[in-house]
Scaffold this active site. Structure first.
Site, mmCIF file in Angstrom:
data_model
loop_
_atom_site.group_PDB
_atom_site.id
_atom_site.type_symbol
_atom_site.label_atom_id
_atom_site.label_comp_id
_atom_site.label_asym_id
_atom_site.label_seq_id
_atom_site.Cartn_x
_atom_site.Cartn_y
_atom_site.Cartn_z
ATOM 1 N N CYS A 219 1.086 -1.333 -0.240
ATOM 2 C CA CYS A 219 -0.185 -0.115 0.232
ATOM 3 C C CYS A 219 1.321 1.430 0.575
ATOM 4 O O CYS A 219 1.448 1.377 -0.990
ATOM 5 C CB CYS A 219 -0.870 -0.513 1.335
ATOM 6 S SG CYS A 219 -2.608 1.218 1.058
ATOM 7 N N HIS B 193 -3.470 -5.996 0.759
ATOM 8 C CA HIS B 193 -2.828 -6.099 2.353
ATOM 9 C C HIS B 193 -2.361 -7.201 2.717
ATOM 10 O O HIS B 193 -3.695 -7.594 3.255
ATOM 11 C CB HIS B 193 -3.332 -5.290 3.627
ATOM 12 C CG HIS B 193 -3.271 -3.996 3.397
ATOM 13 N ND1 HIS B 193 -2.576 -3.248 3.670
ATOM 14 C CD2 HIS B 193 -3.805 -2.621 2.542
ATOM 15 C CE1 HIS B 193 -2.682 -1.505 4.001
ATOM 16 N NE2 HIS B 193 -3.042 -1.469 2.818
ATOM 17 N N GLU C 47 -0.896 -8.987 4.513
ATOM 18 C CA GLU C 47 -0.632 -8.980 6.395
ATOM 19 C C GLU C 47 -1.949 -8.577 6.976
ATOM 20 O O GLU C 47 -1.910 -8.986 7.972
ATOM 21 C CB GLU C 47 0.504 -7.124 6.783
ATOM 22 C CG GLU C 47 0.176 -6.370 7.117
ATOM 23 C CD GLU C 47 0.156 -5.606 6.051
ATOM 24 O OE1 GLU C 47 -0.207 -6.288 4.351
ATOM 25 O OE2 GLU C 47 -1.207 -4.449 6.089
#
Lengths: 84, 227
Positions: free
Chosen positions: B86, B194, B196
């Site tokens: 990002c 994302h 994560e």
């Protein structure tokens, strides 16, 4: 001292989503004569002292930070300001 | 394996990134501040999402000149894995570690939802745990993820197999549905979605965990060969 005006806009070849939205909005207000809107940034820099190579350094600032030359064009105006 | 999570003023996915490594992957992670000047001892570098420096001027434009970035560039040049997610991707673009630039999403909206990605290249050190063309679900959360590069660059990316992920259904106007790309050497990956935030089924998906496992797998292979 110098006053420098820097204008940064998206390159002609790059679609400007914000400009398009503003153009459509102007059309909805019946300003149908508007053919294109390009949105950009305007920056004013005050350069102190009797800096040498002002133009070269401004050019460098634009290339390194103020504009992203992958998608943006820039131009600038340098004005000498006589301090009072 | 030791991961550095870089923290800029305005980063806000640093804790998620740390959690993914320390709690889900089970490896060592440390926060490294933007103003530090060494990445010695780290095996991989993670640039998290957020709004570094308030996205002033352009996303990533100011973070790119933070003191730690000199070391991030050095790590990339030394062949260490560098992942930018990002805002981290935007910083890698501004730093010139990856080609292209980000524009505002074509519909001008901040998009925040899970999307489906196609694993386009599973031969990278970040994606070797996936099948080629595997469809995975990973969340996006961005207002400026409309990836742009000129035709010449796009051709180069496609011919050298540097598009790691594409969107199944393009959410932001990104050129050629690009969601993530690698550098020529394959050790730097930038992606808008994302991974994560997709490391636990309880939170909707754990499809992102394989990305971190791939990095670890690759590192272990290299370590075992060297030892």
């Amino acid at each position: 001292m110098y006053k420098v005006k820097v204008y940064v806009t998206l390159k002609e070849s790059v679609l400007d989503p914000q400009g398009n939205a503003v153009k459509n909005s102007l059309h909805s207000l019946s300003y149908n004569e508007v053919e294109e809107v390009r949105i950009g940034k305007y920056m004013e820099l005050t350069i102190g002292g009797s800096t040498e190579n002002v133009e070269k350094r401004i050019e460098e600032m634009c290339e390194r930070l103020l504009a992203n030359t992958v998608i943006e064009d820039y131009r600038y105006e340098i004005e000498e300001v006589v301090s009072q | 394996m030791k991961f550095a999570v870089i923290v800029f003023p305005g980063s806000n996915c640093d804790v998620d990134m740390y959690h993914a490594i320390a709690d889900e992957l089970g490896e060592e992670a440390s926060y490294v501040r933007f103003d530090e000047t060494s990445l010695e001892g780290f095996d991989a570098v993670l640039l998290p999402g957020g709004f570094s420096y308030g996205d002033y001027l352009r996303s990533g434009a100011i973070a790119r000149f933070a003191p730690i970035m000199k070391e991030v560039i050095k790590a990339a040049e030394a062949g260490k894995p560098v992942l930018g997610v990002c805002n981290g991707f935007q910083i890698l673009l501004e730093a010139g570690l990856l080609p292209g630039a980000m524009k505002r999403n074509d519909r001008l909206k901040f998009m925040c939802r899970p999307v489906e990605l196609i694993v386009e290249n599973n031969q990278t050190l970040f994606t070797n745990g996936y099948e080629k063309n595997e469809v995975i679900t990973v969340p996006i959360a961005h207002g400026e993820g409309n990836y742009y590069c000129d035709e010449k660059t796009l051709k180069e990316l496609e011919e050298s197999n540097r598009i790691a992920f594409r969107y199944q259904s393009n959410p932001n106007g990104s050129v050629a549905d690009i969601a993530g790309i690698t550098n020529k050497e394959g050790n730097v990956l930038g992606m808008m979605p994302h991974p994560e935030r997709a490391v636990d089924r309880l939170l909707g998906s754990n499809d992102g965990l394989k990305l971190f496992k791939s990095i670890l797998h690759n590192w272990r292979e290299a370590y075992v060969t060297q030892a």
